[in-house]
Design an enzyme around this catalytic site. Structure first.
Site, PDB file in Angstrom:
ATOM      1  N   HIS A  63      -2.361   5.677   6.244  1.00  0.00           N
ATOM      2  CA  HIS A  63      -0.975   6.114   6.394  1.00  0.00           C
ATOM      3  C   HIS A  63      -0.890   7.567   5.894  1.00  0.00           C
ATOM      4  CE1 HIS A  63       0.201   1.855   6.542  1.00  0.00           C
ATOM      5  NE2 HIS A  63      -0.259   1.666   5.342  1.00  0.00           N
TER       6      HIS A  63
ATOM      7  N   CYS B  65       0.824  -1.217   0.000  1.00  0.00           N
ATOM      8  CA  CYS B  65       0.000   0.000   0.000  1.00  0.00           C
ATOM      9  C   CYS B  65       0.861   1.272   0.000  1.00  0.00           C
ATOM     10  CB  CYS B  65      -0.942  -0.008   1.191  1.00  0.00           C
ATOM     11  SG  CYS B  65      -0.146  -0.465   2.743  1.00  0.00           S
TER      12      CYS B  65
END
Ligand code: NAD
Length: 341
Positions: free
Chosen positions: A220, A140
């Site tokens: 994130h 990711c």
């Protein structure tokens, strides 16, 4: 129709399954589930065919009264491509089986690079994956970095990248991971592995990354500093970022959004499935262009950002669409770039 199976029906596997159900050139034959739990019950309700990894697990499903259509081996006999979304490292254990049966395999970023012939990011190297037997969709964080880097590289040119990654501690469903009350340097010794992972797709790039883990589950955040190969204006950078539906620009002045919590809340309120945001989220007001240098904040929804890349990877290995056609089709069917407000 390309026939696909999914081995590992967790965070990534269930999202790739939903995405395949929206394609008219890819058919989902079935999914492999290890345990007869609520996720298996929901898969049955959705009309998915469940396969067990082996005969023993199939018995556990039978005792729980959940019908299975066979084992992984049976599923492999019916598909052209297997998407392996098992936990990191498990895919490598299945690799000999996939090869023996002769199905093409799409692995995920938790696997080591050498598991597959090529590491993959749609905007960077779609053509390198065309016709391959195996492809690894990078993680990711790496997908987020590569979306930004390749978008700017294709439009202007990129020389080097320095990035600090603030990683979420766990996915929302996870009950045993932390930290709960700490900021962990991960790793202490620099650089972090993310830069090396970016280089599996762009080997020529000068990139150094650092990472810390914080107690959050939503997304994130990256602080990225990019050196371009020439001086550019902020308008050029904005135009490049607006050219792909895989990047959303968040205008803080207009929306008030200055956090990951608000991004996810906006996705919930907009009725996004699972409140997913598969686009890379770039905070428009953070973009600072200083000659040949670009600095910005971006956020990555770890649970969903790799889903479009998995769909493109299937088309690439089967050679059924060009890069442009696959990306357009994936973006349209998954509703990427649809305004959140
Ligand atoms: P997950 O734990 O949510 O799902 C994995 C699934 O595989 C689970 O349902 C588990 O029961 C099943 N499984 C375990 N052992 C198995 C076996 N031997 N055979 C078949 N199935 C088995 O994991 P995830 O987060 O979906 O991660 C899958 C892969 O995707 C990993 O490589 C990970 O690094 C990568 N990835 C994860 C994220 C994320 O943030 N969650 C993002 C990008 C990439």
């Amino acid at each position: 129709m390309v026939r696909v199976g999914i081995n590992g029906y967790g965070t990534i596997g269930k999202r790739v399954a939903d995405a395949i159900l929206k394609q008219d050139d890819i058919e989902l034959v079935g999914i492999v589930k290890t345990k007869p739990d609520y996720v298996a019950l929901q898969a049955v309700k959705k009309g998915l065919k469940i396969y067990a990894p082996d005969a023993d697990s199939a018995k556990a499903f039978a005792s729980a009264g959940i019908p299975v259509s066979g084992t992984l081996q049976d599923l492999l006999g019916q598909v052209d491509v297997i998407v392996d979304a098992t936990p990191g490292g498990v895919g490598a254990k299945y690799k000999p089986l996939y090869e023996e049966v002769g199905v093409k395999a799409i692995y995920q970023g938790g696997e080591k690079t050498h598991v597959a012939e090529v590491s993959f990011s749609s905007l960077c190297n779609y053509d390198e994956a065309v016709g391959r037997r195996s492809v690894r969709v990078v993680s990711c964080n790496t997908t987020g970095l590569l979306r930004l880097i390749c978008t700017l590289h294709n439009a202007i040119g990129v020389k080097s990248v320095r990035a600090t990654i603030v990683r979420r501690a766990a996915d929302p469903k996870e009950i045993k991971r932390g930290p709960v009350n700490s900021i962990n340097l991960d790793p202490v010794k620099l650089p972090s592995h993310h830069g090396e992972d970016v280089k599996t797709v762009l080997p020529w790039l000068d990139i150094i990354t650092a990472a810390v883990v914080v107690p959050t589950t939503l997304m994130h955040v990256h602080l990225v500093n990019i050196k371009l190969s020439r001086q550019a204006s902020i308008e050029e950078v904005l135009q490049a970022l607006q050219s792909t539906r895989r990047i959303i620009l968040v205008d803080t002045k207009r929306t008030g959004i200055k956090s990951t919590a608000e991004v996810i809340e906006a996705a919930r309120d907009a009725g996004r499935p699972r409140s997913d945001v598969p686009e890379l989220v770039v905070f428009k007001d953070s973009i600072t262009v200083n000659g040949d240098e670009v600095i910005l904040f971006q956020a990555v929804h770890q649970e969903s950002i790799v889903v479009p890349e998995n769909i493109d990877a299937i088309r690439a290995v089967m050679n059924i669409a060009s890069r442009e056609d696959s990306i357009r089709k994936t973006d349209e069917t998954l509703g990427l770039g649809k305004p959140l407000w």
